[in-house]
Design an enzyme around this catalytic site. Structure first.
Site, PDB file in Angstrom:
ATOM      1  N   GLU A   1      36.898  41.752  41.173  1.00 18.97           N
ATOM      2  CA  GLU A   1      36.171  40.911  40.215  1.00 18.97           C
ATOM      3  C   GLU A   1      34.839  41.557  39.862  1.00 18.97           C
ATOM      4  OE1 GLU A   1      37.971  38.853  38.322  1.00 18.97           O
ATOM      5  OE2 GLU A   1      38.552  37.757  40.129  1.00 18.97           O
TER       6      GLU A   1
ATOM      7  N   ASP B   1      41.244  42.056  31.132  1.00 18.89           N
ATOM      8  CA  ASP B   1      42.075  40.962  30.601  1.00 18.89           C
ATOM      9  C   ASP B   1      42.977  41.447  29.476  1.00 18.89           C
ATOM     10  OD1 ASP B   1      40.438  39.669  32.343  1.00 18.89           O
ATOM     11  OD2 ASP B   1      39.245  38.664  30.806  1.00 18.89           O
TER      12      ASP B   1
END
Ligand code: GLA
Length: 383
Positions: free
Chosen positions: A33, A171
């Site tokens: 992340e 993404d």
């Protein structure tokens, strides 16, 4: 469930032309992340929530975009598109048109119908799925066919320059290149990737804290700036450090004291998260689920304590999950400050797990969580 036939029919009725239909998935990130914009490693999976884009040509000089989710239509003359996003759902397809034009693609007039079931603002990349589905749809009307990694790069550019969110490549890349029943370990510098099968006895359980998050403006961009501030300090000592991908925990030991305390913590998260992500891919490939789970929990702790990107609701979800039988590992997934947790759970125990999590969360917070049992899915089909 999204219905391709229904959107086809709706589009045809509304615009009197039979459309081509494209689909692009949302994603859940298993680990890695805030590492993508540091050229590091991420390990997401595409999920079976997606955006459909139905497109057909028009005979005038107008672009018409209709969102079923928002029940709204926007329409612009081809030669007078807004120059920048306005915090509106249409920013995503308009950004896609803008970057395609900048890349030299001639955009014809078209009608586009969008419909998706990726929960909005939940950290499951509804925006990337809209961008990728829209880009594939628009490209189908032109003579241009682009390799999927380039589609991902252009969609990222749309989000960065038009929508105004300084997000990384993860993404859009997974929306393009995801594979059924696999997680994808991506090197965000070279864009090389390898696919790691998710064992069939495991379920991907996604728990929505129902705390909304947003990337455009807000904390995401602040964190990114803090990471950049720390990188500059390290670079002043070791010029070969372009981004935190190139830095080590040793570098932080040597020069971290020159950073503001919160900047040091952000950098420590990113550098250690890169190590965890590569180790997690190895563990998944070896079937070492105990190690994989340990890494997921450690990643959550680092996201919470060093990156300060979690929220108390997500912490509660992870804590509750960690007490449940059959839970291999759990962590907050996505951009942070709300959104969803990802839980790797033994398939046979997934239903009981979800029920307990929902009950425990309601008791602790008064919030009714949405829980999704997802399956790792394929990325957008190439055209
Ligand atoms: C968002 C961004 C991604 C990535 C994650 C955090 O999803 O769009 O590029 O930075 O946050 O890992």
């Amino acid at each position: 469930m999204l219905d391709v036939t229904a959107i086809r029919k709706l589009h045809q009725q509304r615009f009197k032309h039979a459309p081509e239909v494209f689909i692009a998935p949302g994603r859940v990130n298993l680990i890695g992340e805030h590492t993508d914009y540091a050229d590091g490693f991420v390990m997401p999976a595409a999920i079976d929530f997606a955006t459909l884009a139905a497109i057909s040509r028009r005979d005038d000089d107008t672009i018409v975009i209709e969102s079923e989710n928002f029940d709204q239509r926007v329409s612009h003359k081809l030669n007078s598109l807004p120059a920048k996003g306005k915090h509106h759902w249409s920013d995503y397809p308009l950004g896609v048109i803008t970057v395609l034009r900048e890349a030299g693609v001639t955009i014809p007039a078209f009608s586009l119908t969008l419909n998706g079931d990726v929960p909005l603002g939940a950290g499951l990349s509804s925006s990337a799925s809209v961008e990728v589905a829209s880009m594939m749809a628009i490209l189908s009307l032109t003579e241009t066919s682009l390799p999927l990694p380039q589609v991902a790069r252009l969609c990222q550019r749309a989000e960065n320059t038009y929508v105004g969110a300084s997000t990384g490549i993860m993404d859009q890349f997974i929306a393009c290149c995801g594979a059924e029943d696999h997680a994808l370990l991506l090197d965000c510098r070279s864009l090389e990737f390898r696919l790691a099968p998710i064992p069939p006895h495991l379920s991907l359980v996604i728990a929505n804290s129902m705390v909304k998050h947003s990337h455009a403006g807000g904390e995401y961009n602040t964190r990114r700036a803090e990471v950049e501030e720390g990188t500059q300090i390290l670079r002043s000592h070791r010029p070969e450090i372009r981004l935190l991908r190139d830095a080590t925990l040793d570098d932080l030991k040597k020069w971290g004291h020159e950073m503001r305390p919160e900047v040091l913590k952000r950098c420590r998260h990113v550098i250690s998260e890169n190590l965890r992500t590569v180790a997690a891919a190895d563990a998944l490939e070896k079937g070492d689920l105990a190690e994989l789970g340990r890494l997921l929990y450690a990643a959550h702790a680092s996201y919470r304590d060093d990156f300060e990107g979690s929220c108390k609701e997500a912490d509660i979800l992870v804590d509750l999950a960690s007490r449940e039988a059959g839970c291999i590992g759990a962590r907050l997934t996505g951009g942070g400050f709300g959104g969803c947790t990802v839980n790797l759970v033994e398939r046979e125990q997934a239903a009981a797990f979800s029920e307990h999590l929902r009950d425990g969360y309601r008791a602790a917070t008064g919030i009714q969580a949405d829980i999704y049992l997802c399956r790792a899915s394929a990325g957008v089909p190439a055209i």
